[in-house]
Scaffold this active site. Sequence first.
Site, PDB file in Angstrom:
ATOM      1  N   LYS A 242      -8.816  24.986  13.495  1.00  0.00           N
ATOM      2  CA  LYS A 242      -9.187  25.191  12.088  1.00  0.00           C
ATOM      3  C   LYS A 242      -8.422  24.150  11.278  1.00  0.00           C
ATOM      4  CE  LYS A 242      -7.445  29.034  10.051  1.00  0.00           C
ATOM      5  NZ  LYS A 242      -7.375  30.414   9.532  1.00  0.00           N
TER       6      LYS A 242
ATOM      7  N   GLY B 168       0.794  -1.238   0.000  1.00  0.00           N
ATOM      8  CA  GLY B 168       0.000   0.000   0.000  1.00  0.00           C
ATOM      9  C   GLY B 168       0.821   1.281   0.000  1.00  0.00           C
ATOM     10  N   ASP B 169       0.080   2.375  -0.069  1.00  0.00           N
ATOM     11  CA  ASP B 169       0.670   3.708  -0.180  1.00  0.00           C
ATOM     12  C   ASP B 169       1.486   4.094   1.061  1.00  0.00           C
ATOM     13  OD1 ASP B 169       0.606   6.592  -1.189  1.00  0.00           O
ATOM     14  OD2 ASP B 169      -0.424   6.785   0.733  1.00  0.00           O
TER      15      ASP B 169
ATOM     16  N   LEU C 293       8.232  34.431  18.796  1.00  0.00           N
ATOM     17  CA  LEU C 293       7.432  35.216  19.726  1.00  0.00           C
ATOM     18  C   LEU C 293       7.341  36.623  19.167  1.00  0.00           C
ATOM     19  CD1 LEU C 293       6.103  35.439  22.554  1.00  0.00           C
ATOM     20  CD2 LEU C 293       8.353  36.073  23.429  1.00  0.00           C
TER      21      LEU C 293
ATOM     22  N   LYS D  22       5.983  14.351  15.478  1.00  0.00           N
ATOM     23  CA  LYS D  22       6.614  15.510  14.821  1.00  0.00           C
ATOM     24  C   LYS D  22       7.490  16.254  15.825  1.00  0.00           C
ATOM     25  CE  LYS D  22       3.389  15.826  11.106  1.00  0.00           C
ATOM     26  NZ  LYS D  22       3.875  15.925   9.755  1.00  0.00           N
TER      27      LYS D  22
ATOM     28  N   HIS E  37      -5.213  14.544  15.385  1.00  0.00           N
ATOM     29  CA  HIS E  37      -3.975  15.326  15.358  1.00  0.00           C
ATOM     30  C   HIS E  37      -4.085  16.632  16.160  1.00  0.00           C
ATOM     31  CE1 HIS E  37      -2.950  12.396  12.478  1.00  0.00           C
ATOM     32  NE2 HIS E  37      -3.319  13.013  11.374  1.00  0.00           N
TER      33      HIS E  37
ATOM     34  N   HIS F   9       0.440  10.201  14.060  1.00  0.00           N
ATOM     35  CA  HIS F   9       1.797  10.552  13.642  1.00  0.00           C
ATOM     36  C   HIS F   9       2.156  12.003  13.982  1.00  0.00           C
ATOM     37  CE1 HIS F   9      -0.116  12.041   9.933  1.00  0.00           C
ATOM     38  NE2 HIS F   9       0.989  12.703   9.671  1.00  0.00           N
ATOM     39  N   TYR F  10       1.139  12.833  14.325  1.00  0.00           N
ATOM     40  CA  TYR F  10       1.488  14.198  14.725  1.00  0.00           C
ATOM     41  C   TYR F  10       2.292  14.208  16.034  1.00  0.00           C
ATOM     42  CZ  TYR F  10       0.068  17.138  11.030  1.00  0.00           C
ATOM     43  OH  TYR F  10       0.065  17.773   9.816  1.00  0.00           O
TER      44      TYR F  10
HETATM   45  P1  NDP Z   1      -4.210   1.293   1.173  1.00  0.00           P
HETATM   46  O1  NDP Z   1      -5.613   1.540   0.814  1.00  0.00           O
HETATM   47  O2  NDP Z   1      -3.134   1.538   0.168  1.00  0.00           O
HETATM   48  O3  NDP Z   1      -4.152  -0.199   1.719  1.00  0.00           O
HETATM   49  C1  NDP Z   1      -2.962  -0.885   2.101  1.00  0.00           C
HETATM   50  C2  NDP Z   1      -3.022  -2.298   1.566  1.00  0.00           C
HETATM   51  O4  NDP Z   1      -4.108  -2.975   2.176  1.00  0.00           O
HETATM   52  C3  NDP Z   1      -3.270  -2.359   0.064  1.00  0.00           C
HETATM   53  O5  NDP Z   1      -2.064  -2.304  -0.644  1.00  0.00           O
HETATM   54  C4  NDP Z   1      -3.976  -3.677  -0.092  1.00  0.00           C
HETATM   55  O6  NDP Z   1      -3.000  -4.711  -0.208  1.00  0.00           O
HETATM   56  C5  NDP Z   1      -4.701  -3.855   1.230  1.00  0.00           C
HETATM   57  N1  NDP Z   1      -6.110  -3.488   1.085  1.00  0.00           N
HETATM   58  C6  NDP Z   1      -6.622  -2.334   0.608  1.00  0.00           C
HETATM   59  N2  NDP Z   1      -7.970  -2.344   0.649  1.00  0.00           N
HETATM   60  C7  NDP Z   1      -8.314  -3.529   1.157  1.00  0.00           C
HETATM   61  C8  NDP Z   1      -9.553  -4.141   1.462  1.00  0.00           C
HETATM   62  N3  NDP Z   1     -10.704  -3.513   1.260  1.00  0.00           N
HETATM   63  N4  NDP Z   1      -9.546  -5.365   1.998  1.00  0.00           N
HETATM   64  C9  NDP Z   1      -8.397  -6.006   2.227  1.00  0.00           C
HETATM   65  N5  NDP Z   1      -7.182  -5.460   1.952  1.00  0.00           N
HETATM   66  C10 NDP Z   1      -7.140  -4.248   1.442  1.00  0.00           C
HETATM   67  O7  NDP Z   1      -3.944   2.107   2.507  1.00  0.00           O
HETATM   68  P2  NDP Z   1      -2.752   3.078   2.874  1.00  0.00           P
HETATM   69  O8  NDP Z   1      -1.461   2.393   2.612  1.00  0.00           O
HETATM   70  O9  NDP Z   1      -3.004   4.403   2.300  1.00  0.00           O
HETATM   71  O10 NDP Z   1      -2.983   3.241   4.447  1.00  0.00           O
HETATM   72  C11 NDP Z   1      -2.865   2.160   5.345  1.00  0.00           C
HETATM   73  C12 NDP Z   1      -3.556   2.511   6.656  1.00  0.00           C
HETATM   74  O11 NDP Z   1      -3.004   3.691   7.175  1.00  0.00           O
HETATM   75  C13 NDP Z   1      -5.049   2.781   6.530  1.00  0.00           C
HETATM   76  O12 NDP Z   1      -5.665   2.382   7.724  1.00  0.00           O
HETATM   77  C14 NDP Z   1      -5.118   4.298   6.409  1.00  0.00           C
HETATM   78  O13 NDP Z   1      -6.352   4.802   6.841  1.00  0.00           O
HETATM   79  C15 NDP Z   1      -4.004   4.688   7.348  1.00  0.00           C
HETATM   80  N6  NDP Z   1      -3.419   5.982   7.020  1.00  0.00           N
HETATM   81  C16 NDP Z   1      -2.884   6.229   5.778  1.00  0.00           C
HETATM   82  C17 NDP Z   1      -2.289   7.450   5.515  1.00  0.00           C
HETATM   83  C18 NDP Z   1      -1.670   7.727   4.180  1.00  0.00           C
HETATM   84  O14 NDP Z   1      -1.076   8.813   4.066  1.00  0.00           O
HETATM   85  N7  NDP Z   1      -1.749   6.838   3.199  1.00  0.00           N
HETATM   86  C19 NDP Z   1      -2.208   8.516   6.551  1.00  0.00           C
HETATM   87  C20 NDP Z   1      -2.771   8.128   7.811  1.00  0.00           C
HETATM   88  C21 NDP Z   1      -3.353   6.906   8.016  1.00  0.00           C
HETATM   89  P3  NDP Z   1      -3.257  -6.084  -0.968  1.00  0.00           P
HETATM   90  O15 NDP Z   1      -4.359  -5.892  -1.936  1.00  0.00           O
HETATM   91  O16 NDP Z   1      -1.948  -6.381  -1.624  1.00  0.00           O
HETATM   92  O17 NDP Z   1      -3.584  -7.026   0.119  1.00  0.00           O
HETATM   93  C1  BG6 Z   2      -3.335  12.047   7.857  1.00  0.00           C
HETATM   94  C2  BG6 Z   2      -4.628  12.434   7.215  1.00  0.00           C
HETATM   95  O1  BG6 Z   2      -3.557  11.519   9.128  1.00  0.00           O
HETATM   96  O2  BG6 Z   2      -2.504  13.201   7.962  1.00  0.00           O
HETATM   97  C3  BG6 Z   2      -4.395  13.081   5.862  1.00  0.00           C
HETATM   98  O3  BG6 Z   2      -5.408  11.261   7.048  1.00  0.00           O
HETATM   99  C4  BG6 Z   2      -3.427  14.237   5.990  1.00  0.00           C
HETATM  100  O4  BG6 Z   2      -5.625  13.541   5.327  1.00  0.00           O
HETATM  101  C5  BG6 Z   2      -2.181  13.793   6.719  1.00  0.00           C
HETATM  102  O5  BG6 Z   2      -3.100  14.676   4.679  1.00  0.00           O
HETATM  103  C6  BG6 Z   2      -1.270  14.985   6.993  1.00  0.00           C
HETATM  104  O6  BG6 Z   2      -0.069  14.534   7.512  1.00  0.00           O
HETATM  105  P1  BG6 Z   2       1.252  15.394   7.314  1.00  0.00           P
HETATM  106  O7  BG6 Z   2       2.258  14.682   8.138  1.00  0.00           O
HETATM  107  O8  BG6 Z   2       1.557  15.354   5.847  1.00  0.00           O
HETATM  108  O9  BG6 Z   2       0.935  16.760   7.766  1.00  0.00           O
END
Ligand code: NDP
Ligand code: BG6
Length: 515
Positions: free
Chosen positions: A343, A24-25, A394, A192, A250, A188-189
Site C-alpha cells: 500500500k 537542484g533540490d 512484536l 535506511k 522502494h 535510497h530505501y
Molecule cells: P531537479 O529538477 O531540481 O533538477 C536538478 C538540476 O538539473 C536542476 O537544478 C537543473 O540544473 C537541471 N535540470 C532540471 N531540468 C532540466 C532539464 N529539463 N534539462 C536539463 N537540465 C535540467 O531535480 P531534483 O534535484 O529534484 O532530482 C534530481 C534527480 O533525482 C532526478 O532524477 C529525480 O527524479 C531524482 N530524485 C529526486 C528526489 C527528490 O527528493 N528531489 C527523490 C528521488 C529521486 P541547471 O538548470 O542549473 O542545469
Molecule cells: C522518492 C519519491 O523516491 O522517495 C518521493 O520519488 C518520496 O515521491 C520519497 O516522497 C520518500 O522518501 P523518504 O526518504 O522521505 O521516505
Amino acid sequence: MLCWVLFLDKTEPTISITVVGASGDLAKRKIFPALFVLFYEDHLPKHFTIYGYARSKLTDEELRNMISKTLTCRIDKWGNCSDKRDQFLQRCFYHSGQYNSEENFSELDIKLKEKEVGRLPNRLFFLSIPPNIFVDVVRCVSRCTSSATGWTRVIVEKPFGRDLESSREMTKSLQQYLTEGQIFRIDHYLGKELVENLSVLRFSNLVFEPLWSRTYIRNVQLIFLEDFGTEGRGGYFDSYGIIRDIMQNHLLQMLALFAMETPVSLDAEDIRNEKVKVLRSMRPLQLDDVIIGQYKGHIKGGKSYPAYTDDPTVPKDSLTATFSALALFIDNARWDGVPFLMKAGKALHTRRAEIRVQFRHVPGNLFKTNFGTDLDKATNELVIRVQPDEAIYLKINNKIPGLGMRIDRSKLNLLYATRYSNAIPDAYERLLLDAIKGEHRLFIRSDELDAAWALFTPLLKDLEEKKTVPELYPYGSRGPIGAHYLAAKHNVRWGDLSEENPEVSSYIPIHRMVE
Ligand code: NDP
Ligand code: BG6
C-alpha cells in the site's frame, strides 16, 4: 611548489566527487548535507575535492552560500560544527557547463587534475539530474572526465526508465560507456537503517528465521504513507504515478530483502542473486488485485487542502494514481499462497513506512475462549517500522496481572530512540559511503531492475490502456475504501489501521467487507 609536488606520494589516493545537477533540490537537500556528515565523521579520505556541476552560472562562493544553508548539521550538538562546515565548504567548488558538452566536461577535467595533482585520482559522479540527460552526461564523463589511473564510478538516481522497454534501453545506453561495476543505481530505501537491518534480524536471530515461511506467516504488508501531496513535483509525478514512484522500487526492494533465501555470503553479488530470484518468482500481477486512488481537495479545521489536479503542472483530467494497494504472490516453495500486500499513497492522514508480518494463529489454542471466534485477531504480528520513530516490535498475547485469566495484546518493543543514543544516519550518507568504498550491496543491479520492471510493466500498461479511473479520497484521509476490499479479498486486515483504531477493524466484520 614544484618541490612540494615532487615529494607527494603518487600512490596516495584522492577522491574527486562531482555532483552533476548541483543547483537542484536533491543536491541541496540530500547530497551535500550527506557529504558534509561523512566529512564531519572522518569517513571521507584525507584528500578529497567536491565539485558542483550544472548549467546555472554560479561562482564557487555562490555554490558555498547556497549549500551552507542546508548543511544544518544533524550533528550540531557535537560542537565545532561551524568550523567543520567552513573547512568542508573550502573543499567545494563549482563548474558551470552543459550536460551534453564534451568541451565543458574537459574543462572540468582540467580543474579536477589541478586538485588531484601528484596523487592517485579516483572520481565519483552523482547524477542528480532528470533521467533524459543521464546518457549525455555519462558519455561526456567517460570520454573526457574519467580517471586515467584510478577508478571512476557513477551514481544514478531513479527513475531508471518508466517501463521494461525504456529501462532496458537506458541500461544498454549506459553500458556503452560504463561497465556494470562502475554503475551505482540508487534506491535510497536500501540505505535506511531498518531496511539494512532486515538481514541481521532474519539471519542472526534463531527465533525468526525458522518462522519465515508460509508455514507460520499468514501475510506480509509493505506500507508507505505520506501526509503531504505532490506539491512542487506534480510535473514529474504525473508521468510516473505512485506505482512507479514507490512500489516498483522502494517497496519491491524491501519485499525482495524480506523474502529472499539465505545468501551464500554478505557479498553484494550473493545478496543480489537471491533478490533477483525472488523477483523472478513473482506471479504476474492481476488487474483485479490492484486498486488505485487519487486525492481530492478537502477542508479540515478551516484549512483547505488541494486536490492532486489543483497543481498547475498536472492536467485537470489526470488519471495518475497517487495511491495504490496491490496483492502480490511469490510462487516458490517458501512463500506459496502467502499474500504480500503493498500500500502506498500521498496526502494521507499520516507519514509512515513499515513492514508488517502477521503470523498464523496457534493451532488448538488453549485460550480460544478468551479471543472469541476470530482467532486471527489474536495472532502475533511483527512490525518493522522503517520511519518515523524507527522500531521493531512484536505483538504478543499476555496475561493481564491479577487473579483472573484476562489476556491482552502487548508489545515487545525495540524503539530505537530509547535503546540507542547514536543518531540514525540518513540513507544518502550510507549510500555515498558505500559508493566511495566500491560496495554494491545496497545498489540495484541491472538484472534486478529488469525483473522489477518485468513484474510491473504489464500491469501499468493495462491500467493505462484501459484508462482506469482512480478512486478519489480526501486529502488527509486513510485512502480509498477499495484498499480494504482488496485486503478482505485475501483475508487480510491492514495492520496499520487496526492498530491505530482497533474499533475500526472489529466493527467491519470481514464477511461484510467482501460483499
Ligand atoms: P531537479 O529538477 O531540481 O533538477 C536538478 C538540476 O538539473 C536542476 O537544478 C537543473 O540544473 C537541471 N535540470 C532540471 N531540468 C532540466 C532539464 N529539463 N534539462 C536539463 N537540465 C535540467 O531535480 P531534483 O534535484 O529534484 O532530482 C534530481 C534527480 O533525482 C532526478 O532524477 C529525480 O527524479 C531524482 N530524485 C529526486 C528526489 C527528490 O527528493 N528531489 C527523490 C528521488 C529521486 P541547471 O538548470 O542549473 O542545469
Ligand atoms: C522518492 C519519491 O523516491 O522517495 C518521493 O520519488 C518520496 O515521491 C520519497 O516522497 C520518500 O522518501 P523518504 O526518504 O522521505 O521516505
